[in-house]
Design a protein around this motif. Sequence first.
Motif, PDB file in Angstrom:
ATOM      1  N   TYR A  26       0.838  -1.193   0.000  1.00 17.16           N
ATOM      2  CA  TYR A  26       0.000   0.000   0.000  1.00 17.16           C
ATOM      3  C   TYR A  26       0.875   1.246   0.000  1.00 17.16           C
ATOM      4  N   LEU A  27       0.303   2.347  -0.443  1.00 21.90           N
ATOM      5  CA  LEU A  27       0.980   3.637  -0.409  1.00 21.90           C
ATOM      6  C   LEU A  27       0.367   4.477   0.695  1.00 21.90           C
ATOM      7  N   TYR A  28       1.229   5.179   1.432  1.00 24.36           N
ATOM      8  CA  TYR A  28       0.795   6.065   2.508  1.00 24.36           C
ATOM      9  C   TYR A  28       1.318   7.452   2.192  1.00 24.36           C
ATOM     10  N   LEU A  29       0.418   8.369   1.867  1.00 27.21           N
ATOM     11  CA  LEU A  29       0.797   9.720   1.466  1.00 27.21           C
ATOM     12  C   LEU A  29       0.790  10.645   2.680  1.00 27.21           C
ATOM     13  N   THR A  30       1.869  11.380   2.839  1.00 25.43           N
ATOM     14  CA  THR A  30       1.987  12.294   3.972  1.00 25.43           C
ATOM     15  C   THR A  30       2.035  13.727   3.486  1.00 25.43           C
ATOM     16  N   GLY A  31       1.883  14.646   4.398  1.00 23.95           N
ATOM     17  CA  GLY A  31       2.052  16.056   4.075  1.00 23.95           C
ATOM     18  C   GLY A  31       3.285  16.578   4.777  1.00 23.95           C
ATOM     19  N   GLY A  32       3.529  17.851   4.648  1.00 26.06           N
ATOM     20  CA  GLY A  32       4.641  18.427   5.379  1.00 26.06           C
ATOM     21  C   GLY A  32       5.792  18.834   4.496  1.00 26.06           C
ATOM     22  N   LYS A  33       6.985  18.826   5.083  1.00 25.41           N
ATOM     23  CA  LYS A  33       8.186  19.323   4.418  1.00 25.41           C
ATOM     24  C   LYS A  33       8.470  18.567   3.116  1.00 25.41           C
ATOM     25  N   THR A  34       8.828  19.313   2.100  1.00 23.93           N
ATOM     26  CA  THR A  34       9.181  18.721   0.813  1.00 23.93           C
ATOM     27  C   THR A  34      10.501  17.976   0.909  1.00 23.93           C
ATOM     28  N   GLU A  35      10.539  16.790   0.350  1.00 23.14           N
ATOM     29  CA  GLU A  35      11.746  15.958   0.342  1.00 23.14           C
ATOM     30  C   GLU A  35      12.451  16.109  -1.002  1.00 23.14           C
ATOM     31  N   PHE A  36      13.764  16.173  -0.961  1.00 29.33           N
ATOM     32  CA  PHE A  36      14.543  16.336  -2.187  1.00 29.33           C
ATOM     33  C   PHE A  36      15.386  15.117  -2.526  1.00 29.33           C
ATOM     34  N   LYS A  37      15.595  14.226  -1.563  1.00 29.65           N
ATOM     35  CA  LYS A  37      16.448  13.053  -1.801  1.00 29.65           C
ATOM     36  C   LYS A  37      15.630  11.782  -1.652  1.00 29.65           C
ATOM     37  N   GLY A  38      16.074  10.731  -2.332  1.00 27.94           N
ATOM     38  CA  GLY A  38      15.393   9.446  -2.237  1.00 27.94           C
ATOM     39  C   GLY A  38      14.810   9.034  -3.572  1.00 27.94           C
ATOM     40  N   LYS A  39      14.143   7.896  -3.561  1.00 23.57           N
ATOM     41  CA  LYS A  39      13.529   7.374  -4.781  1.00 23.57           C
ATOM     42  C   LYS A  39      12.273   8.176  -5.102  1.00 23.57           C
ATOM     43  N   ARG A  40      12.156   8.603  -6.349  1.00 26.66           N
ATOM     44  CA  ARG A  40      11.002   9.404  -6.773  1.00 26.66           C
ATOM     45  C   ARG A  40       9.849   8.530  -7.249  1.00 26.66           C
ATOM     46  N   MET A  41       8.649   9.042  -7.041  1.00 28.06           N
ATOM     47  CA  MET A  41       7.445   8.426  -7.593  1.00 28.06           C
ATOM     48  C   MET A  41       6.564   9.566  -8.087  1.00 28.06           C
ATOM     49  N   SER A  42       6.188   9.516  -9.340  1.00 25.00           N
ATOM     50  CA  SER A  42       5.391  10.599  -9.918  1.00 25.00           C
ATOM     51  C   SER A  42       3.932  10.502  -9.464  1.00 25.00           C
ATOM     52  N   ASP A  43       3.207  11.587  -9.630  1.00 28.14           N
ATOM     53  CA  ASP A  43       1.770  11.586  -9.327  1.00 28.14           C
ATOM     54  C   ASP A  43       1.049  10.524 -10.145  1.00 28.14           C
ATOM     55  N   LYS A  44       1.446  10.373 -11.408  1.00 27.99           N
ATOM     56  CA  LYS A  44       0.813   9.364 -12.273  1.00 27.99           C
ATOM     57  C   LYS A  44       1.042   7.959 -11.737  1.00 27.99           C
ATOM     58  N   GLN A  45       2.257   7.681 -11.239  1.00 20.01           N
ATOM     59  CA  GLN A  45       2.551   6.364 -10.681  1.00 20.01           C
ATOM     60  C   GLN A  45       1.721   6.099  -9.426  1.00 20.01           C
ATOM     61  N   VAL A  46       1.560   7.131  -8.600  1.00 24.40           N
ATOM     62  CA  VAL A  46       0.756   6.991  -7.377  1.00 24.40           C
ATOM     63  C   VAL A  46      -0.690   6.678  -7.740  1.00 24.40           C
ATOM     64  N   ILE A  47      -1.253   7.414  -8.678  1.00 22.29           N
ATOM     65  CA  ILE A  47      -2.643   7.183  -9.079  1.00 22.29           C
ATOM     66  C   ILE A  47      -2.799   5.806  -9.725  1.00 22.29           C
TER      67      ILE A  47
END
Length: 79
Positions: free
Chosen positions: A2-23
């Motif tokens: 499952y995916l767990y979406l959080t709010g808050g501070k923007t992250e700049f490092k790590g593995k990226r996932m696009s909005d399209k991939q999340v949807i």
Amino acid sequence: MYLYLTGGKTEFKGKRMSDKQVIYHAINTGIIYVHPEALKNGTVALDDFPTSVDVIIASEPPEGALELHPAPRGWMVKE
């Protein structure tokens, strides 16, 4: 998984996932978890997902969920 979406501070490092991939993932699993703060601050909107996807508001990620933080373009996987 499952995916767990959080709010808050923007992250700049790590593995990226696009909005399209999340949807795409949400449509395939039929469920996505969202931290209440992400809805409150506008990081995530319920209208982002089709009605076929159950959006579950949870203050903690479910076991085994991939925790995603907002990024400049899309999302970043929390390491």
